[in-house]
Scaffold this active site. Sequence first.
Site, mmCIF file in Angstrom:
data_model
loop_
_atom_site.group_PDB
_atom_site.id
_atom_site.type_symbol
_atom_site.label_atom_id
_atom_site.label_comp_id
_atom_site.label_asym_id
_atom_site.label_seq_id
_atom_site.Cartn_x
_atom_site.Cartn_y
_atom_site.Cartn_z
ATOM 1 N N ARG A 47 30.243 -89.430 101.439
ATOM 2 C CA ARG A 47 29.723 -88.902 100.282
ATOM 3 C C ARG A 47 30.622 -88.755 99.092
ATOM 4 O O ARG A 47 31.875 -88.791 99.266
ATOM 5 C CB ARG A 47 29.098 -87.801 100.664
ATOM 6 C CG ARG A 47 27.857 -87.757 101.601
ATOM 7 C CD ARG A 47 26.572 -88.572 101.147
ATOM 8 N NE ARG A 47 25.625 -88.358 102.181
ATOM 9 C CZ ARG A 47 25.392 -89.407 103.188
ATOM 10 N NH1 ARG A 47 26.206 -90.159 103.325
ATOM 11 N NH2 ARG A 47 24.401 -89.223 103.881
ATOM 12 N N ASP A 92 20.322 -91.849 108.012
ATOM 13 C CA ASP A 92 21.406 -91.098 107.366
ATOM 14 C C ASP A 92 22.271 -92.412 106.776
ATOM 15 O O ASP A 92 22.782 -93.039 107.578
ATOM 16 C CB ASP A 92 22.364 -90.216 108.333
ATOM 17 C CG ASP A 92 23.050 -89.280 107.611
ATOM 18 O OD1 ASP A 92 22.669 -88.101 107.284
ATOM 19 O OD2 ASP A 92 24.305 -89.586 107.148
ATOM 20 N N PRO A 93 22.462 -92.165 105.657
ATOM 21 C CA PRO A 93 23.399 -93.294 104.745
ATOM 22 C C PRO A 93 24.621 -93.371 105.305
ATOM 23 O O PRO A 93 25.436 -92.267 105.297
ATOM 24 C CB PRO A 93 23.131 -93.116 103.348
ATOM 25 C CG PRO A 93 21.963 -92.292 103.060
ATOM 26 C CD PRO A 93 21.741 -91.381 104.576
ATOM 27 N N SER A 96 27.139 -76.672 101.952
ATOM 28 C CA SER A 96 26.744 -75.345 102.080
ATOM 29 C C SER A 96 26.863 -74.930 103.505
ATOM 30 O O SER A 96 27.228 -73.927 103.968
ATOM 31 C CB SER A 96 25.097 -75.122 101.630
ATOM 32 O OG SER A 96 24.424 -76.078 101.986
ATOM 33 N N ASN A 129 25.447 -86.418 95.417
ATOM 34 C CA ASN A 129 25.545 -85.245 96.101
ATOM 35 C C ASN A 129 26.188 -84.321 94.993
ATOM 36 O O ASN A 129 27.204 -84.531 94.408
ATOM 37 C CB ASN A 129 26.294 -85.289 97.215
ATOM 38 C CG ASN A 129 25.600 -86.208 98.498
ATOM 39 O OD1 ASN A 129 25.308 -87.272 98.206
ATOM 40 N ND2 ASN A 129 25.333 -85.693 99.485
ATOM 41 N N GLY A 138 8.836 -91.237 97.479
ATOM 42 C CA GLY A 138 8.528 -90.338 96.468
ATOM 43 C C GLY A 138 9.107 -90.440 95.211
ATOM 44 O O GLY A 138 8.620 -90.571 94.223
ATOM 45 N N GLY A 172 31.195 -88.027 111.842
ATOM 46 C CA GLY A 172 31.989 -87.482 110.504
ATOM 47 C C GLY A 172 32.747 -88.541 109.514
ATOM 48 O O GLY A 172 33.131 -88.216 108.607
ATOM 49 N N VAL A 221 25.389 -80.553 103.473
ATOM 50 C CA VAL A 221 26.888 -80.548 103.998
ATOM 51 C C VAL A 221 27.564 -79.190 103.840
ATOM 52 O O VAL A 221 28.574 -78.807 104.280
ATOM 53 C CB VAL A 221 27.380 -82.001 104.346
ATOM 54 C CG1 VAL A 221 27.737 -82.478 102.884
ATOM 55 C CG2 VAL A 221 28.626 -82.042 105.184
ATOM 56 N N TYR A 258 10.766 -88.430 100.665
ATOM 57 C CA TYR A 258 11.585 -88.135 99.506
ATOM 58 C C TYR A 258 11.994 -89.312 98.808
ATOM 59 O O TYR A 258 11.825 -89.629 97.490
ATOM 60 C CB TYR A 258 12.907 -87.514 99.834
ATOM 61 C CG TYR A 258 13.503 -86.746 98.885
ATOM 62 C CD1 TYR A 258 13.245 -85.691 97.939
ATOM 63 C CD2 TYR A 258 15.094 -87.390 98.668
ATOM 64 C CE1 TYR A 258 14.039 -85.500 96.903
ATOM 65 C CE2 TYR A 258 15.894 -86.898 97.696
ATOM 66 C CZ TYR A 258 15.291 -85.789 96.802
ATOM 67 O OH TYR A 258 16.176 -85.355 95.914
HETATM 68 N N1 UDP Z 1 25.868 -83.446 107.517
HETATM 69 C C1 UDP Z 1 26.958 -82.811 108.265
HETATM 70 N N2 UDP Z 1 26.867 -81.541 108.848
HETATM 71 C C2 UDP Z 1 25.860 -80.575 108.253
HETATM 72 C C3 UDP Z 1 25.147 -81.182 107.135
HETATM 73 C C4 UDP Z 1 25.253 -82.584 106.913
HETATM 74 O O1 UDP Z 1 27.873 -83.758 109.030
HETATM 75 O O2 UDP Z 1 25.772 -79.611 108.556
HETATM 76 C C5 UDP Z 1 26.280 -84.741 106.985
HETATM 77 C C6 UDP Z 1 24.869 -85.584 106.991
HETATM 78 O O3 UDP Z 1 24.651 -86.181 108.025
HETATM 79 C C7 UDP Z 1 25.199 -86.526 105.732
HETATM 80 C C8 UDP Z 1 26.312 -85.723 104.952
HETATM 81 O O4 UDP Z 1 26.567 -84.649 105.537
HETATM 82 O O5 UDP Z 1 25.999 -87.684 106.415
HETATM 83 C C9 UDP Z 1 25.654 -85.290 103.634
HETATM 84 O O6 UDP Z 1 24.432 -84.489 103.931
HETATM 85 P P1 UDP Z 1 23.530 -83.802 102.864
HETATM 86 O O7 UDP Z 1 22.408 -82.987 104.062
HETATM 87 O O8 UDP Z 1 24.173 -82.831 102.382
HETATM 88 O O9 UDP Z 1 22.902 -84.914 102.045
HETATM 89 P P2 UDP Z 1 22.526 -86.290 101.962
HETATM 90 O O10 UDP Z 1 23.752 -86.802 101.206
HETATM 91 O O11 UDP Z 1 22.431 -86.837 103.326
HETATM 92 O O12 UDP Z 1 21.163 -86.365 101.327
#
Ligand code: UDP
Length: 691
Positions: A578, A640-641, A556, A541, A515, A574, A554, A512
């Site tokens: 973001r 994971d950033p 949803s 986000n 890409g 946690g 996260v 991604y």
């Molecule tokens: N995350 C989480 N629980 C979840 C889904 C995501 O703690 O059920 C965390 C994920 O590891 C990341 C952040 O929430 O650090 C945002 O994740 P998301 O998948 O929404 O998008 P990203 O910003 O990583 O593209």
Amino acid sequence: MKLIVLGLSLGSSWGNGHATTFRALLKAFAARGHDVLFLEREVPWYAGAHRDLVDPDFCRLEYYPDLAALESWKDEIAAADAVIVGSYVPDGVAVGRFVQAHARTSAFYDIDTPVTLAKLERGDFEYLSPEIVPGYDVYLSFTGGPTLDRLERHYGSPAARALFCSVDADKYRPLDVPKKWDLTYLGTYSPDRQPTLDTLLVEVARRCPDKRFAVAGPQYPDDIDWPANVDRIEHLPPVDHADFYSASRMTLNVTRADMIAAGWSPSVRLFEAAACGTPILSDRWDGLDQLFEPGREIMLADTTEDAIAALREDAAAMGQAARANVLAAHTADHRAEELERHLNEAMNKKGERMTHTTRLNGKLTLVAGGAGFIGSHLCAALLAKGDHVVCLDNLQTARPSNLRELESHPNFEFVEADITGPLPASVADRAHRFGRVYNLACAASPPQYQADPEHTMLTCVVGTSHLLRLAEQAGARFLLTSTSEVYGDPEMHPQQEGYRGFVNCTGPRACYDEGKRAAEALTFDYGRMGRAEVRVARIFNTYGPHMNPDDGRVVSNLVCQALSGDPITIYGDGSQTRSFCYVSDMVAGLMALMESGGDGLQPVNLGNPNEMTVNELLGHVLALTGSTAAVEHRPLPIDDPRRRRPDIDRAKALLDWEPRVPLAEGLAATCAWFAEELGGAGGQPMVAAAE
Ligand code: UDP
């Protein structure tokens, strides 16, 4: 003004009513000081002896042999103030598209509206298709009344206006000839009119043997048993019409079934008979009483008895009243004035639209990925702005239900296709019609885009290439939705567009991240090389209604888990951050960027700088839902950033844009939407009041 008309025929009145209509209208229009060019398709049946107007003195008449030859008229079409395309023009849909693509203001002139609409409804797009109706700035129609409403509401015409037929009052006037007949009818045989003719004339003739009748017109079957007191005139040339009407004490107006069904469709014969001062006995249809006052200017009949009673009346005054009405409102001069008014209205409105919207010359807006979370909101906002939207989506991660409210919109089309393959014919074949191309097509949630990484990479690179080529061909502006993921796990905080990122090009997110980086490179190359006007948004986000509950992101996840009472999954401890932007803000940013000035050769961050940890987000979700679901910690995904927050100074400066919806408000709307989607989920606490 300079007007160009592409009509069925001006040069030949052989077997068509269009030529006489255009001749009268354009002559009167030119007399108002306008410059008119009529472009007529050269067809064998209107050539040679059938051409009865060779060199009109009121306009230029030019012929073009085929569709391709229209190309040589492109500059003149572009220079005209307005261009009209008429009904029944050969290859009318293609001609319409060509005109809409090049003309400043375009109009469709429908001399056959009920026929046209019946055709559209059965999928017969001989000279008009539903898809090009919104592109005509004004739809001029021989039929008025509710049909105009239908054209605007159902077919999306920006303005539908009645432009009825008219009468040539020099040719149609009372002549001092002896009365020969008590009741006449002038008209070609038509099976749908015959029952009325039988009731209101033939049967009347049988019952009134002392009165005289005449039926003039061709094609009546031989087996009709005409009473002896009915004169049959097989061919009555137009020069003899006024004589015929003037010799009639009364004449019958019989309307075709489709015109009766539509209502508000006066025939030219009706106006012509009235102009001769002949009292008219008419069948009944909606709208007739708005043209002629029953009992004062016209008589109506349903039965033989009605007609017999009408014949007993001295209706001469009624004939005079109808004639006065026609002279005051239904001559070609009146129509020319109305045409001028409608075109001016369309040109003015067009001027306003051009400064306020992206919709130039009725162009289409393509939204690839339009069924997705952000895409569906973008489609809705573009439609609300007046765009005609073609939504392209492979429905891989999108949900068709996102489009539920858009499907019935007349300016919305959905095309199911995957942009990694060649674009479908329904898009490619009308490439020139697109004015804007938004590319939002790609799975965007980490678990979703990692599920088929090859497809993700191809969507970004090959898919973007396909859409860029379309934009190049169309001369359209292209907007790529890139991502904050191009910054990878950033070392710079907050992230400015100038930061080149820290992406792991070998990890699971690379399909991604890399890409999208490649898609950006490709897009900027197109922009630099002048192959397309481009814009690139880096989306941070975003959340809101229409997110897929199974999306895996996260917001949803947390909201759905809280609502359903499932364990709440927090990846890592946690503490990663973001910044969450509500979807309506994102859509406003994307549209503002698309319409922004400048060369577009720099990416623009779009997102909400309101940074928080995932734990803080969880706190908001729990407070809002009242959920007491347990928290379950899971390993932090690879790459994971740690931190993410957009620097939006560029967007503020360039677009005068910044997010407006506070998290509490956006999250409350999102929770409410998910609660509805999940259908109340097992009696768990639902959404508490918004903070
Ligand atoms: N995350 C989480 N629980 C979840 C889904 C995501 O703690 O059920 C965390 C994920 O590891 C990341 C952040 O929430 O650090 C945002 O994740 P998301 O998948 O929404 O998008 P990203 O910003 O990583 O593209």
